[in-house]
Each structure stands twice: as C-alpha cells, then as structure tokens.
Scaffold this motif. Structure first.
Motif, PDB file in Angstrom:
ATOM      1  N   HIS A  77     -23.134 -25.663 -42.417  1.00 38.05           N
ATOM      2  CA  HIS A  77     -22.596 -27.018 -42.513  1.00 38.05           C
ATOM      3  C   HIS A  77     -23.486 -27.942 -43.293  1.00 38.05           C
ATOM      4  O   HIS A  77     -23.668 -29.110 -42.923  1.00 38.05           O
ATOM      5  N   GLY A  78     -23.991 -27.405 -44.381  1.00 36.48           N
ATOM      6  CA  GLY A  78     -24.876 -28.225 -45.195  1.00 36.48           C
ATOM      7  C   GLY A  78     -26.016 -28.701 -44.340  1.00 36.48           C
ATOM      8  O   GLY A  78     -26.599 -27.946 -43.559  1.00 36.48           O
ATOM      9  N   SER A  80     -25.474 -31.366 -42.399  1.00 30.07           N
ATOM     10  CA  SER A  80     -24.899 -32.342 -41.480  1.00 30.07           C
ATOM     11  C   SER A  80     -25.130 -31.953 -40.031  1.00 30.07           C
ATOM     12  O   SER A  80     -24.826 -32.699 -39.133  1.00 30.07           O
ATOM     13  N   ARG A  94     -34.965 -47.840 -42.962  1.00 30.84           N
ATOM     14  CA  ARG A  94     -33.615 -48.217 -43.385  1.00 30.84           C
ATOM     15  C   ARG A  94     -33.229 -47.498 -44.663  1.00 30.84           C
ATOM     16  O   ARG A  94     -32.149 -46.916 -44.766  1.00 30.84           O
ATOM     17  N   GLU A  98     -30.267 -44.746 -45.677  1.00 28.30           N
ATOM     18  CA  GLU A  98     -29.295 -44.834 -46.772  1.00 28.30           C
ATOM     19  C   GLU A  98     -29.269 -43.527 -47.549  1.00 28.30           C
ATOM     20  O   GLU A  98     -28.203 -43.017 -47.907  1.00 28.30           O
ATOM     21  N   SER A 101     -27.525 -40.765 -45.514  1.00 27.32           N
ATOM     22  CA  SER A 101     -26.076 -40.889 -45.359  1.00 27.32           C
ATOM     23  C   SER A 101     -25.316 -40.065 -46.392  1.00 27.32           C
ATOM     24  O   SER A 101     -24.334 -39.411 -46.083  1.00 27.32           O
ATOM     25  N   GLN A 102     -25.783 -40.078 -47.626  1.00 28.64           N
ATOM     26  CA  GLN A 102     -25.014 -39.368 -48.644  1.00 28.64           C
ATOM     27  C   GLN A 102     -25.022 -37.865 -48.423  1.00 28.64           C
ATOM     28  O   GLN A 102     -24.111 -37.172 -48.849  1.00 28.64           O
ATOM     29  N   MET A 103     -26.069 -37.367 -47.743  1.00 27.44           N
ATOM     30  CA  MET A 103     -26.086 -35.943 -47.453  1.00 27.44           C
ATOM     31  C   MET A 103     -25.631 -35.674 -46.017  1.00 27.44           C
ATOM     32  O   MET A 103     -25.714 -34.551 -45.553  1.00 27.44           O
ATOM     33  N   ALA A 104     -25.183 -36.735 -45.346  1.00 29.00           N
ATOM     34  CA  ALA A 104     -24.679 -36.602 -43.974  1.00 29.00           C
ATOM     35  C   ALA A 104     -25.729 -36.052 -43.021  1.00 29.00           C
ATOM     36  O   ALA A 104     -25.421 -35.333 -42.070  1.00 29.00           O
ATOM     37  N   LYS A 106     -28.086 -36.765 -40.014  1.00 24.18           N
ATOM     38  CA  LYS A 106     -27.968 -37.749 -38.940  1.00 24.18           C
ATOM     39  C   LYS A 106     -29.341 -38.159 -38.414  1.00 24.18           C
ATOM     40  O   LYS A 106     -30.343 -37.513 -38.643  1.00 24.18           O
ATOM     41  N   GLU A 315     -34.797 -39.585 -50.567  1.00 29.43           N
ATOM     42  CA  GLU A 315     -34.059 -38.317 -50.574  1.00 29.43           C
ATOM     43  C   GLU A 315     -35.052 -37.159 -50.638  1.00 29.43           C
ATOM     44  O   GLU A 315     -34.895 -36.137 -49.974  1.00 29.43           O
ATOM     45  N   ARG A 319     -35.388 -34.095 -48.063  1.00 27.17           N
ATOM     46  CA  ARG A 319     -35.290 -32.702 -48.502  1.00 27.17           C
ATOM     47  C   ARG A 319     -36.507 -31.914 -48.008  1.00 27.17           C
ATOM     48  O   ARG A 319     -36.375 -30.794 -47.515  1.00 27.17           O
TER      49      ARG A 319
ATOM     50  N   ARG B  94     -17.029 -44.858 -46.549  1.00 28.69           N
ATOM     51  CA  ARG B  94     -18.412 -44.478 -46.274  1.00 28.69           C
ATOM     52  C   ARG B  94     -19.334 -44.906 -47.413  1.00 28.69           C
ATOM     53  O   ARG B  94     -20.396 -45.490 -47.183  1.00 28.69           O
ATOM     54  N   GLU B  98     -22.595 -47.485 -47.723  1.00 25.89           N
ATOM     55  CA  GLU B  98     -23.922 -47.196 -48.263  1.00 25.89           C
ATOM     56  C   GLU B  98     -24.331 -48.293 -49.238  1.00 25.89           C
ATOM     57  O   GLU B  98     -25.474 -48.763 -49.225  1.00 25.89           O
ATOM     58  N   ASN B 355     -21.020 -24.586 -48.590  1.00 23.67           N
ATOM     59  CA  ASN B 355     -22.448 -24.596 -48.362  1.00 23.67           C
ATOM     60  C   ASN B 355     -23.203 -23.850 -49.456  1.00 23.67           C
ATOM     61  O   ASN B 355     -24.280 -24.267 -49.887  1.00 23.67           O
ATOM     62  N   VAL B 369     -26.118 -34.500 -54.268  1.00 28.36           N
ATOM     63  CA  VAL B 369     -25.058 -33.996 -53.386  1.00 28.36           C
ATOM     64  C   VAL B 369     -24.569 -35.096 -52.458  1.00 28.36           C
ATOM     65  O   VAL B 369     -25.357 -35.797 -51.843  1.00 28.36           O
ATOM     66  N   HIS B 370     -23.254 -35.233 -52.372  1.00 26.38           N
ATOM     67  CA  HIS B 370     -22.651 -36.129 -51.387  1.00 26.38           C
ATOM     68  C   HIS B 370     -21.757 -35.295 -50.488  1.00 26.38           C
ATOM     69  O   HIS B 370     -20.844 -34.619 -50.962  1.00 26.38           O
ATOM     70  N   TRP B 371     -22.032 -35.333 -49.205  1.00 21.15           N
ATOM     71  CA  TRP B 371     -21.258 -34.545 -48.235  1.00 21.15           C
ATOM     72  C   TRP B 371     -20.582 -35.520 -47.294  1.00 21.15           C
ATOM     73  O   TRP B 371     -21.230 -36.354 -46.670  1.00 21.15           O
TER      74      TRP B 371
END
Lengths: 584, 584
Positions: A77-78, A80, A94, A98, A101-104, A106, A315, A319, B94, B98, B355, B369-371
């Motif tokens: 699931h990537g 996420s 913060r 941000e 969020s783009q890579m989901a 959490k 990011e 990663r 979403r 952002e 994935n 990547v945007h998920w």
C-alpha cells in the motif's frame, strides 16, 4: 579546560560559514552525498529562552505494521500504511506534514508516540545521536575524534574561564550555551575582554548557566556568511546575508564546494541514524572548510528546497526515515531566495507589519508565501517565510528588493536585464541597435552600453566580471577593426558571449571578423556575420530559449513568419513574372 | 432537434484537443489570461457510474469574519482567518488542502458548509455557473450564444435521434451524457451507424438514459490530442497522449496558442464566479480552435502545476476565491509530464501493481509521487499520479519510459543526449572529437553523428527538424569547404546551432569560415574559430550553463584552472629564464 589537538598555528580569520545537509537512507547502504542546507542564524541576541524539545522523527515499529489487516505484505500500500510520529509542533513539523500528505504518510501525535516508545519503537535520529548533538561541546569533541576540521574550542565553567579562552583564542570570541540553544539564541559575541561579562550575563536566563563553550570567531564577519547546498551530481551554493535571507546558489568556487561536501560527509558518517542532517560549516580566508555544528533534522535554511528543488528537504527526510529510496535533491530552478518573516513588533502591530509584507509578496511573480499561523506575535519570532524562485539570481534579487520596499513598482521586477549589449564605440550603435530591436520584439529585457576594451579597460574588466551576479545571462559584444572586446569579455566571465564584427573603414569587416572568431582554445566567442546584429539578437533568444519555453516557441513562430514572407513574395513572382516584379 | 448555426460547410476533421485554464480574481477587476490546463480524458469507456457531486468552493461570509475576536481589521492576519469550505472529498480537495496549509487557510467540512449556505454564504463558482456547466447540452447552447466556436452538436432523446445525428454529422460520432459525466465516463464513440445502439447501451447504467448529446468527432483521432497550458506572458503547450499522460509544454505553434487563449478567455468571461476554470478545446486540421467543454475548478490535467509552475492550480484557485492577487502561473521548469496512476486490477492485486510502479518512480530523478489513499481499488480508478519534471522534454520522456518498464536501467535516465555533434564527413571526425571530449569532461551527454547536407539532404532535414523534440538543446555542426551544414540546420530548428569551420585542403579554412559565419538576417549560426571544436564544446557548456548552475560553476572553475596552468608556466619562465624554458 580541555584543549583541542589540531591547530598548531594561529587559525586564519574565518570569513564565511556554510551549511551542509547530507541524506542517508535507513540502511546506510546508499549514502547520498547530497544536499547542503543553508543555516539561518539569527544574529541578534535574544533573551528568549523558550525550552524547545528538539525534533525527533519516529518510525512506527514493524510490530504495528504486522498487526495491520492487510497481512504480511508490508509494501503493497505504498507508504500509506506507514505512520510517522513527529515530536515538536512548530513550522518544521507542519511542513513535514505537508510533504507527507502527498505520499499519504500518516502522523501520530506526541502522546501516542510516547506509548509507542515504551513498546520499543525505533526512533530517528538515534538517541545516541541526539545525545551527541544536544550538547555543543560534546558534539565538537565527537567530531574532533573523527578528524573533522574544526575551529578552536574549549569548555569553560565561569567568567574566569571565558577570559582564559579570550587570551588563548583572541577576540572576537563567541560564547555559546552547550545545550538547548536554537535560532541563534544561547550565543553571544564578546569583542574584547571587557565585553565578556556582558556576554556571559546575556545568558543569565539560559537554561544552564554553568554550561558554556568558547568558540573562536564563530560568527565573524557576519556579512560573509555562506551556506552550501549540494546535489549528488554536483554542488549548489547558497549565500546567506544578515539575518533573514538565504540565497541559493552562492558564488563559491567548485573546489570549495567539493571540500565542503567532503567535510559534511565525514561529519554525518560519524553519526548514527537516518534522515536529513543540517551541517553548518565555516569557510576561512585561506580556503579551509571547518565544521561548526550539526542539526539532525530539516532546517530553516532549507525551506527553499520546497519550491526550488526536485525533492524538498521534508520529503527527503520522510523518504529516509521511512526507508524509501532518496529523491533528487538538486535545484530545478536556477535561483532562489528564502526570506524569513520575523516578528518586528509584539502583538497586533506585529501582525499588521507582517501582513503588509505578505500583501506585497502575493503580487511578486515567483514568490510563495508560507504562514505558520502562530497565535502569538513576538519580536524576532519566526512567523513565516517567503521563497522567491526565478531564472537568474539577478531577477530574484530585484524581486526581493521590490517586495521589501513599501511601494511596488509593477515594472521593476521585470526590468533586470538578461542580455547585455555592449560596443567599443558609439559609432557601432547604428549597427548594434538591431540587436536591441530584436530583443525588444521578443520581450527580453536588455541593457545597451559603451564598453571599450582599449579606452576603458578597467570598466570592461568590471563589466565582464560582474555581469553574471547582476543577472545577465548572455552578452552581445560588437567591435570593429582590431576587435578585442568580445574575446576579452569572454575571458572574464563564464557566460556565453556573442561577437558582432562591425565593418570598419577598410577590409570590409574581415579584420573585425577574424579578430573576433579566431579565439584560442579555452575561450570561445559565438561569432555572427559581419554587421549582423540582428542575428546576434536572434542567437541570444535561441540561447535563452534552451530553458525558456516561451522564447523557444516564439522563435519557432518567428521562423515561420519569415518563411511566410518569402512564400508571399514567391507567389507574387510566380504569378506576375520577373519583369513586373522588378518594376513594382 | 436543435441545430447549430455556424458551420455551413462540412467541418474539417478535428485533429487535436486542447484545454485552457483561465484565472479570475474575485472582483473580476483583473482578468488573468493565464493558464491552460491540459485535459486528461479517459479514453476507455467505462460502466462505472458513481454519482459524484461536482466540487464547489465556498468562501466564508464576511459575517463569520466579523464575529472573530480580532475585530474589524480583516486583513491583519494574512489569510489565516479565512475559512474555505470544500465540497467533495476526492483528490482535488485533498490537493487543495495541501496548498491551503502553507498559507494557513483553514477548511470546514460539508455539514458546516450546508449550515453556512443557509445563512447566505457566498459560493464559488456561482450556482448559475454550476447550472450551466452541469448540463453539457446547456453548456454548449450557452457558449454558442456568446459566439464561441464550437463543433456541431445536437440534443437527442433516443436511438433514432442518434442515427439522425450520425446522418447529419457523419462518423465517427461522439455520444455524451448531458449530466453527471466525469473522467470520460458517460461518453462513447460510435464509428458507424451499427455501433450506435452499442454506444447508447453503454450508458444503460448512466444516471439519465434520456439525456444524450451527439458530438461530432469529439475524440478522434485520439493520438493527436493536444492540450494547452498558457501563462499571462505567453503560452505553454502540453501534449496529451492516450489515456494517462499529460505533457507540458506541447509542440503547437505560437499562433495556435494565441487562438486557444482567446477562445478560452471568451468562454470563461461568459461565466460568473471566481477561481480556476479548465477549458477543453479542439484543434482542427485547418488550424481552428473549437470549444469542447468547461469545468469550473482545478482539473486532473493540471496537477503538474504543483511541481512545474510558480503557482499551482490549487494555490491559484484559493487565491482567486479568497480574493488575493493571482500568482504567476507560468512554468518554472522547462518540461513536465504527469502520469495518472489508474487501477489496473480490482482489490489487492491492483494495489500491488500500483505499488510496483511507485517503487520505480521513487528511484527516478525529478519524479514526485502523489498517492490519494483511496481505500478501494478498482479498474481505471484514479488512485494517484506521478509528475516528472526536468530540463528538457527528451530527458523527461526518457525517464517516463524508464519508470514504465519493469527493469530500471540506472544509466538510462541520464543518457538522453542534450547536445548533438554532427559533421558532414568522417574526415571531420579528428577535428570534431575535441567537442565530444569537452562535453564528456563536463558530464554533458552528447551524441555524435555524420549528417551530410549534400550527400544525405533528407536525413539532415529530419535530424534538424526532430532535434528539439528529442530533447537536444544545442547542436554543434562541423563542415569544411562549402560548409552548408550548420546554416541549413539552423534554418530548420529554433535551437542554437554552433558552427565549426573545418580546414579543407586549400584556403586554410577561410572558405569554411565564411560559409558558416556569413549567414543572412533571420538565421544565426554561432561560429567558432577554424578547427576549434574544443571551443564549440566549451561554448555549448556555456549555453547550457545559462540555466544549469552546476555547469556554470564548473565552467568558472575550468577557466580558473586554465589560468593556473598559465601562471605555473609563467612562474617557470620567470625563474628559469627563456633559454632554459626553450630547451626543456
């Protein structure tokens, strides 16, 4: 007193500081000799002693992931399913969110994080690293053991110790708190022995009055502070001005860039853990690079990576801690400036001032506003930042100046010339004007100057040497006879120089042509036809079009239009015949 | 049947589609003739009929702001007092959030929004606009009343009506649902009369079987779909391939760009409300631009604006609805490709495939990547996207290919040549190799080819015409004698061409030099010294250095190194004397 092995001679004046940022992936299998992140030091001393917990990034344990309903295929699931906990809720956290969020990816809050820690959750950076970093003295001892070049330092316990340090190291002397310093707080400079007690007293509200280190010349001279941003394929340098501003890249030689990368790499290699590390360095007058300190986290001075780089520091940090491959940290725009919004007044008046600045920024092309939404406004508090990006440092600097003024001159930001048209004599102007006309037609801002290699040699030197930092991207130089201007200018700048041979009184311009085109190996001049300043202008447009899509498209259209003109003429000739054509 | 005024002749084949995005600020006082956003149409038909509420953005009313404890100075706190409500919780919402976060704009949920609506809160776009847009037939009627060029269309109620449309318009024929269509759903193409009932039946699960419009040739030919992205200072074009991919910019002439902007501007001007509008257009074979449809919101095909533009479509939309000045929408990187991640299988297998793709993307330089983190995976569902940016379309395309393959060739992404070194004969190679050496020294990927203007004229034409789209940024062309290659190539491309005069058997290279440098007005060649391919390579590096900071820094270092070499020699001569120097 602990004295440091190393410098046997008097250390040279430290003229600039650089910061290096290195990225490590989780397994340390790929060490990414990558980004230097500039350090934004708040040079003004402050009595503010907010206790601030350093940011720690925790990666959820494998146990938590195993408990997921999706079974043992952790990767499907990537990211996420990955949960990252962030301690510390300021703007760095913060901005990390941000990016997440783009890579989901959490997040969890600190309370949940504490519970996870009790369950044995792995934290990045490691506790051992945090322990080293948190104490600036221990930090220096650690790095000196790893043979990393450092300025002189010693531990001092009281006023007497500080004076001894002054005797040993000389003045000005930097006095730093060992622990819990941030944003320049916990540091003070003593310019001479009398100022020492003042500097020490500035720390009366410091967390631990007995922890001090003396650090020679750590902040002097302020105007020369440099920071370094590097990519894995090379180096990008950033220059930092006083207080608020970080420029990217900076004007430091390739050699220094390499040296800075190497020192940063060694420093970070000696620490455990994954993620982004901000490494602050000094550059001495004789070209040495010395380590100042390391912060094992994304850093204020790296915020421009959000808009200016392929992968932002946030990011990249995610990663790294999550175990994904690292992204490309290099710049995707040629120039960037980050401007910190610091509180100028307390309370409402401070909000008002900030708001006016933001109002201007919203009208500047290429400016991105970040507002941290802190509920309280205090002097010198970091309440937001503004990043400007653009195709040259000159353009970006012009826009910054515009933003900081009270009046906006709508034309100003666009006026910084991209092309410099120069000629040895005003007798060349009837020819050279054609280049100016073309550039005007293509909406490329240009300047037109008389610069004579033979009659104003010093001016030619200074024009050529300063063109790049002024934001000039291409130089068009015209000259006739013994035409030396183009070649000499090309020798003095890494910019492309286009040479226009101007027909002098005899030899039909051949003398000019050969003087310009027949350059020796190592210094090229792009030569166009005799008297053909039109083509010089068009060539400049083609050059700029390499990275300016608009211009490239307009050039293609220009060529189509010239073709259409000819087709019309050919049609007329074909229909009306050559006699009529000649008579019309 | 409602027939459309306009086309009196048989409409030409529609060869491509473009999408325009125009920005309006809240007061309509500044109309920003700005961004065209490419349309990403899902070409495959689908039976999926999820009812989806179109996105509406509501701006909190002044009443709410007046109630704030900070009094009547609405502007002081930046936009952090502004609350924007977003209806629709998909990826567009979403990504809007952002963008909002960095400016500290807050959000409310839909339930709260409904309460605000009852209190008379102002919504963007206006209800009147939504009413027009939601019904594709009403949309077309509206735009035709505003004299905006459209393809032929008619309203049909049943199979019989569809066949009539086919008779009138010809085939292929596009049949669209009037309402509640999105992502290409609710459309079907009938290639001939027999396919009509199939196309109509594909809509059996459509929301309202009685609402159909026939649209001639709306989607044919698929391969030629183009999209347009424009900035206020000019135009950037995007090309869209089948299904997933949106390229930015595309290869469409300046004239077409202007035409497309004008049509989009007229279309959006006829609608009420603020924010971003995505305008889909068609380009016909004879150069007309026709309006397809308008979506009053940020759009899938505009996602690359996040990484590739100074202001993303989401930030721009927020600025517009909140009443802030609009940002600069132009591109800050030369090239970008957006790739939609569509579900390939249902459930877990689909997640696995996605994935794997993401795993490859994370290793591609310049890929973000945007998920979307949708809990359910379905075929053709948009579950994320990947944006690649880079310094040329060739580089970005190469990286895309790499990403879509199963094996990653680590070298491949970097191998796309940026410089083309060509020569008329292999007898030129001993000279031209010096250019290749320089480029290798500077790590600039280059290709070396034999292209003869006289012996292989067609090949020269095709090489020169295709160089730009292949990602070549500079061409170095060498030739001797009647040296026509550089000039002819310069005539066939907007790229900069560097000419190297190669010394032929007589005349010491003067013939070559004059053949190359003495170009007529309109087509420049950047000429270097006779046989000096080294300088051609160095000039190419300088050209690329205009926007490549690394290269510019390395060029400066190269110049310093050459200087140091000379200084060493001078030192030796000074110390040892000229006789020893000559003898050594």
């Amino acid at each position: 007193m602990h004295s440091l092995k190393g410098f046997s001679q008097s250390p040279p004046a430290i003229t600039s500081a650089t910061t290096s940022l290195a990225f490590f992936n989780l397994n340390r299998s790929t060490v990414y000799r990558s980004a230097f992140i500039p350090m934004n030091r708040n040079m003004k001393s402050s009595n503010n002693n907010l206790l601030k917990v350093p940011q720690t990034y925790c990666r959820a344990s494998l146990e938590v992931q195993d408990a997921s309903p999706r079974g043992t295929d952790l990767q499907v699931h990537g990211v996420s399913q990955t949960v990252v906990g962030v301690l510390g809720g300021g703007q760095l956290g913060r901005m990390l969110c941000e990016a997440a969020s783009q890579m989901a990816i959490k997040h969890v809050d600190a309370a949940t994080l504490e519970k996870l820690e009790q369950q044995g959750v792995d934290c990045q950076p490691k506790a051992s690293t945090i322990r080293i970093i948190q104490d600036k003295y221990l930090q220096k001892v650690h790095f000196s053991r790893h043979a990393i070049p450092l300025p002189k330092f010693m531990q001092i316990d009281d006023l007497e110790g500080a004076k001894n340090a002054g005797d040993l190291f000389g003045y000005p002397l930097m006095i730093k708190s060992k622990r819990l310093a941030y944003d320049g707080r916990g540091n003070a400079v003593a310019k001479n022995e009398d100022e020492i007690s003042l500097a020490v007293n500035e720390k009366d509200q410091r967390p631990d009055p007995d922890d001090l280190t003396g650090d020679r010349n750590a902040l002097a001279p302020l105007e020369d502070m440099l920071v370094v941003y590097m990519s894995k394929n090379g180096h990008h340098l950033l220059r930092e001005n006083i207080c608020h501003i970080v420029k990217s890249p900076a004007n430091v030689s390739w050699k220094i860039q390499k040296l800075a990368t190497d020192v940063a790499y060694k420093a970070v290699s000696s620490l455990e853990g994954a993620g982004v590390f901000a490494v602050e360095l000094f550059l001495t007058a004789d070209g040495q690079v010395l380590l100042n300190e390391v912060a094992p986290r994304p850093h204020n001075s790296g915020h421009q990576t959000i808009e200016a780089c392929f992968t932002s520091q946030f990011e990249q940090h995610l990663r790294a801690v999550v175990g994904l491959p690292l992204g490309d940290p290099s710049m995707k725009t040629p120039a960037a400036i980050m401007y910190n919004i610091l509180g100028e007044e307390e309370g409402e008046p401070g909000f008002r001032v900030a708001n006016q600045l933001i109002g201007r920024a919203l009208r500047i092309p290429g400016a991105t506003v970040h507002w941290y939404d802190k509920p309280e406004m205090r002097k010198q508090r970091k309440v937001g930042h503004i990043t400007l990006v653009g195709s040259s440092m000159g353009i970006v600097e012009t826009r910054l100046k515009s933003m900081l003024r009270e009046e906006i001159n709508e034309d100003q930001p666009a006026a910084a010339p991209r092309v410099g048209i120069i000629m040895g004599s005003d007798s060349d102007l009837p020819v050279m004007k054609d280049a100016a006309k073309i550039l005007r037609e293509f909406n490329v801002p240009a300047e037109v100057r008389i610069v004579s290699a033979h009659r104003t040699p010093e001016m030619m030197f200074s024009y050529a040497s300063s063109a790049r930092e002024r934001g000039i991207q291409v130089i068009i130089a015209g000259a006739g006879g013994a035409a030396h201007l183009p070649g000499m200018v090309a020798a003095l700048t890494p910019l492309p120089v286009i040479g226009v041979p101007v027909r002098a009184s005899t030899l039909d311009g051949l003398d000019s042509l050969l003087s310009i085109v027949q350059m020796p190996r190592g210094v090229p001049v792009a030569t166009v036809a005799i008297n053909n300043a039109t083509n010089a202008g068009l060539l400049a447009v083609r050059l700029l079009g390499i990275s300016d899509i608009d211009l490239q498209a307009r050039m293609a259209q220009y060529q189509e239009d010239r073709r259409d003109e000819v087709l019309v003429k050919d049609d007329k000739l074909e229909k009306g015949g050559w006699e009529d054509y000649l008579n019309s």
